[in-house]
Design a protein around this motif. Sequence first.
Motif, mmCIF file in Angstrom:
data_model
loop_
_atom_site.group_PDB
_atom_site.id
_atom_site.type_symbol
_atom_site.label_atom_id
_atom_site.label_comp_id
_atom_site.label_asym_id
_atom_site.label_seq_id
_atom_site.Cartn_x
_atom_site.Cartn_y
_atom_site.Cartn_z
ATOM 1 N N HIS A 23 0.821 -1.217 0.000
ATOM 2 C CA HIS A 23 0.000 0.000 0.000
ATOM 3 C C HIS A 23 0.853 1.264 0.000
ATOM 4 N N GLY A 24 2.001 1.200 0.587
ATOM 5 C CA GLY A 24 2.897 2.351 0.623
ATOM 6 C C GLY A 24 4.316 1.882 0.854
ATOM 7 N N VAL A 25 5.259 2.800 0.671
ATOM 8 C CA VAL A 25 6.666 2.489 0.850
ATOM 9 C C VAL A 25 7.314 3.631 1.617
ATOM 10 N N GLN A 26 8.067 3.270 2.641
ATOM 11 C CA GLN A 26 8.855 4.258 3.373
ATOM 12 C C GLN A 26 10.317 4.037 3.019
ATOM 13 N N VAL A 27 11.016 5.119 2.724
ATOM 14 C CA VAL A 27 12.426 5.037 2.361
ATOM 15 C C VAL A 27 13.236 5.803 3.403
ATOM 16 N N ASP A 28 14.183 5.114 4.004
ATOM 17 C CA ASP A 28 15.104 5.736 4.941
ATOM 18 C C ASP A 28 16.525 5.553 4.425
ATOM 19 N N GLY A 29 17.307 6.595 4.506
ATOM 20 C CA GLY A 29 18.714 6.500 4.170
ATOM 21 C C GLY A 29 19.055 6.651 2.701
ATOM 22 N N GLY A 30 18.087 6.850 1.849
ATOM 23 C CA GLY A 30 18.377 7.016 0.424
ATOM 24 C C GLY A 30 19.036 8.357 0.162
ATOM 25 N N SER A 31 19.965 8.374 -0.764
ATOM 26 C CA SER A 31 20.656 9.628 -1.062
ATOM 27 C C SER A 31 20.269 10.206 -2.417
ATOM 28 N N ARG A 32 19.534 9.426 -3.205
ATOM 29 C CA ARG A 32 19.113 9.930 -4.514
ATOM 30 C C ARG A 32 17.852 9.225 -4.973
ATOM 31 N N MET A 33 17.157 9.889 -5.884
ATOM 32 C CA MET A 33 15.949 9.325 -6.474
ATOM 33 C C MET A 33 16.128 9.285 -7.988
ATOM 34 N N VAL A 34 15.587 8.256 -8.599
ATOM 35 C CA VAL A 34 15.604 8.135 -10.055
ATOM 36 C C VAL A 34 14.158 8.006 -10.517
ATOM 37 N N PHE A 35 13.770 8.885 -11.426
ATOM 38 C CA PHE A 35 12.433 8.870 -12.003
ATOM 39 C C PHE A 35 12.548 8.300 -13.410
ATOM 40 N N VAL A 36 11.904 7.172 -13.647
ATOM 41 C CA VAL A 36 11.951 6.515 -14.955
ATOM 42 C C VAL A 36 10.749 6.981 -15.760
ATOM 43 N N SER A 37 11.014 7.649 -16.858
ATOM 44 C CA SER A 37 9.935 8.085 -17.753
ATOM 45 C C SER A 37 9.153 6.887 -18.246
ATOM 46 N N GLY A 38 7.931 7.145 -18.694
ATOM 47 C CA GLY A 38 7.112 6.075 -19.250
ATOM 48 C C GLY A 38 7.866 5.330 -20.332
ATOM 49 N N GLN A 39 8.079 4.044 -20.106
ATOM 50 C CA GLN A 39 8.778 3.208 -21.072
ATOM 51 C C GLN A 39 7.753 2.466 -21.913
ATOM 52 N N ALA A 106 8.204 -5.924 -3.447
ATOM 53 C CA ALA A 106 6.906 -5.263 -3.603
ATOM 54 C C ALA A 106 7.085 -3.756 -3.474
ATOM 55 N N SER A 107 6.674 -3.030 -4.489
ATOM 56 C CA SER A 107 6.713 -1.575 -4.460
ATOM 57 C C SER A 107 5.287 -1.048 -4.371
ATOM 58 N N ALA A 108 5.146 0.248 -4.176
ATOM 59 C CA ALA A 108 3.832 0.859 -4.324
ATOM 60 C C ALA A 108 3.462 0.705 -5.808
ATOM 61 N N LEU A 109 2.186 0.516 -6.091
ATOM 62 C CA LEU A 109 1.774 0.169 -7.449
ATOM 63 C C LEU A 109 0.450 0.819 -7.807
ATOM 64 N N THR A 110 0.388 1.343 -9.017
ATOM 65 C CA THR A 110 -0.866 1.823 -9.582
ATOM 66 C C THR A 110 -0.980 1.264 -10.991
ATOM 67 N N ILE A 111 -2.176 0.786 -11.339
ATOM 68 C CA ILE A 111 -2.450 0.321 -12.703
ATOM 69 C C ILE A 111 -3.638 1.111 -13.211
ATOM 70 N N ILE A 112 -3.472 1.700 -14.385
ATOM 71 C CA ILE A 112 -4.504 2.548 -14.976
ATOM 72 C C ILE A 112 -4.875 1.985 -16.344
ATOM 73 N N ILE A 113 -6.166 1.837 -16.598
ATOM 74 C CA ILE A 113 -6.652 1.425 -17.916
ATOM 75 C C ILE A 113 -6.990 2.709 -18.668
ATOM 76 N N CYS A 114 -6.366 2.908 -19.829
ATOM 77 C CA CYS A 114 -6.538 4.186 -20.524
ATOM 78 C C CYS A 114 -6.116 4.080 -21.983
ATOM 79 N N ASP A 115 -6.411 5.144 -22.725
ATOM 80 C CA ASP A 115 -5.830 5.266 -24.057
ATOM 81 C C ASP A 115 -4.344 5.554 -23.874
ATOM 82 N N ILE A 116 -3.560 5.023 -24.765
ATOM 83 C CA ILE A 116 -2.111 5.238 -24.701
ATOM 84 C C ILE A 116 -1.695 5.999 -25.944
#
Length: 131
Positions: A23-39, A106-116
């Motif tokens: 349902h959620g994720v808590q991150v402790d001690g991380g020094s950087r974040m990486v955002f992956v664009s829609g692949q 297991a990560s936080a997860l969202t699945i969306i049904i939509c036009d792509i």
Amino acid sequence: MSELAISPLNPAILPAATGNYTHGVQVDGGSRMVFVSGQVPWADEHGSIPDDFEEQCRLVWRNVLAVLAEADLGVRNLVKVTTYLSDREYRAANSKIREEVLGDHASALTIIICDIYAEEWLLEIEAVAVG
């Protein structure tokens, strides 16, 4: 730099998180974040796209993992995954392949049904990782 700790957050008042997510994720001690664009399911620099959903899904995950690897990260660093499906009929195959790729992570997860964006793309996946 402190040690990275990624902890699931699953409040007792919510239904159990099943199917390889939390349902959620808590991150402790991380020094950087990486955002992956829609692949998307591009197989190569020419943009060839498989017709089969499972092939597309595996290809999209390959692309997500390639971005993570470029940042010296992997599956265990994922904290949020958003999957866009073009049709509900792909839910089971998507879940099966995601579970193969993520294993017991297991990560936080969202699945969306939509036009792509492109009609021939059957899914798109974006992600957030920490390192």
